[in-house]
Motif scaffolding. Structure first.
Motif, PDB file in Angstrom:
ATOM      1  N   MET A 188       0.733  -1.016   0.000  1.00  0.00           N
ATOM      2  CA  MET A 188      -0.210   0.102   0.331  1.00  0.00           C
ATOM      3  C   MET A 188       0.646   0.975  -0.176  1.00  0.00           C
ATOM      4  N   ASP A 189       0.460   2.001  -0.950  1.00  0.00           N
ATOM      5  CA  ASP A 189       0.852   3.071  -0.942  1.00  0.00           C
ATOM      6  C   ASP A 189       0.307   4.426   0.381  1.00  0.00           C
ATOM      7  N   MET A 190      -0.258   4.112   0.719  1.00  0.00           N
ATOM      8  CA  MET A 190      -1.308   5.119   1.753  1.00  0.00           C
ATOM      9  C   MET A 190      -2.702   4.939   2.654  1.00  0.00           C
ATOM     10  N   LEU A 243      -5.932  10.207  11.025  1.00  0.00           N
ATOM     11  CA  LEU A 243      -4.047   9.950  10.974  1.00  0.00           C
ATOM     12  C   LEU A 243      -3.646   9.493   9.129  1.00  0.00           C
ATOM     13  N   THR A 244      -2.750   9.955   8.900  1.00  0.00           N
ATOM     14  CA  THR A 244      -2.555   9.412   7.599  1.00  0.00           C
ATOM     15  C   THR A 244      -1.221   8.815   7.685  1.00  0.00           C
ATOM     16  N   VAL A 245      -1.403   8.059   6.747  1.00  0.00           N
ATOM     17  CA  VAL A 245       0.236   6.596   6.726  1.00  0.00           C
ATOM     18  C   VAL A 245       0.462   6.917   5.350  1.00  0.00           C
ATOM     19  N   LEU A 246       1.840   7.979   5.593  1.00  0.00           N
ATOM     20  CA  LEU A 246       2.240   7.354   3.944  1.00  0.00           C
ATOM     21  C   LEU A 246       3.812   6.447   3.842  1.00  0.00           C
ATOM     22  N   LEU A 247       3.547   5.785   2.924  1.00  0.00           N
ATOM     23  CA  LEU A 247       5.030   4.619   2.510  1.00  0.00           C
ATOM     24  C   LEU A 247       5.378   4.714   1.335  1.00  0.00           C
TER      25      LEU A 247
END
Lengths: 114, 116
Positions: free
Chosen positions: B53-55, B61-65
């Protein structure tokens, strides 16, 4: 539902003694993990038990050992205590193995070695 | 070797967004986690993201990868004083086929201070 419990909350020992720390996982969880959280070193993985067996251990000397009982509770033993063993020891449990399963943490046992 | 790095401190104003960054080294990581540790309390899982996943977004909360750069970030929108805590990034290493050799590698934690 009761969370992960650890005892004792605080433990004070002198160099060379042995310490025993206890952990009870959340009901239904079969995996128990032990971590050491020392100042400035973050969380260091110690041991992972699942279904009564040691599955993995971190880079710690053999004087750190433990076991998991049939009811899935666990004990961490630290022999021949050294001053640098002073740390917060955290126990976590999960429903199954490590990858992809949330680990629920207990409040920790603060071990002080004098 | 396996390593997870985070900046140690972050200070923001209440109401602003916080962005906590993390870099990791194991390209075979399958899951990446953000945990929160409040003073005197145990660690609590905030969120996790699977490596394909990218996001991932969950309320504030937002996670970015960024898998190419092995960079993970946690954005907290509208940061509140109750968000003051230490935030740990962790990666699971070894991939799905590693069996018992899988383990979690943790960063040192980022201490977030929210100023009113």
């Amino acid at each position: 539902e009761a969370g992960v419990t650890q005892s004792p909350t605080h433990l004070i020992k002198t160099r060379g003694q042995q310490a025993t720390l206890r952990c009870s996982p959340i009901s239904g969880h079969t995996s128990v993990y032990w971590y050491q959280q020392a100042l400035g070193l973050g969380l260091q993985f110690l041991l992972w038990y699942d279904e009564g067996e040691e599955r993995n251990r971190g880079n710690f000397p053999p004087r750190f050992s433990g076991r998991q009982f049939p009811n899935y509770s666990s004990e961490l033993n630290v022999n021949a205590l050294e001053l640098e063993d002073s740390a917060l020891y955290l126990c976590a449990s999960s429903f199954g193995g490590q990858v992809g399963y949330e680990q629920y943490f207990g409040p920790g046992t603060r071990l002080t070695v004098t | 070797g396996e390593d997870v790095e985070q900046s140690l401190f972050l200070s923001v104003r209440e109401g602003d967004s916080s962005v906590i960054n993390c870099t990791y080294t194991d390209s075979s990581s399958t899951y990446l986690y953000w945990y929160k540790q409040e003073p005197g309390a145990g660690l609590q899982l905030l969120t996790y993201i699977f490596s394909n996943m990218d996001m991932k977004q969950d309320q504030r909360l937002t996670v970015l990868l960024n898998k190419k750069d092995k960079h993970l970030s946690l954005r907290i929108a509208d940061t509140q004083t109750g968000d003051s805590a230490i935030y740990f990034c962790a990666e699971s290493t070894g991939g799905e086929s590693a069996g018992n050799n899988r383990k979690l590698i943790w960063g040192l934690g980022t201490s977030l201070a929210v100023n009113p």
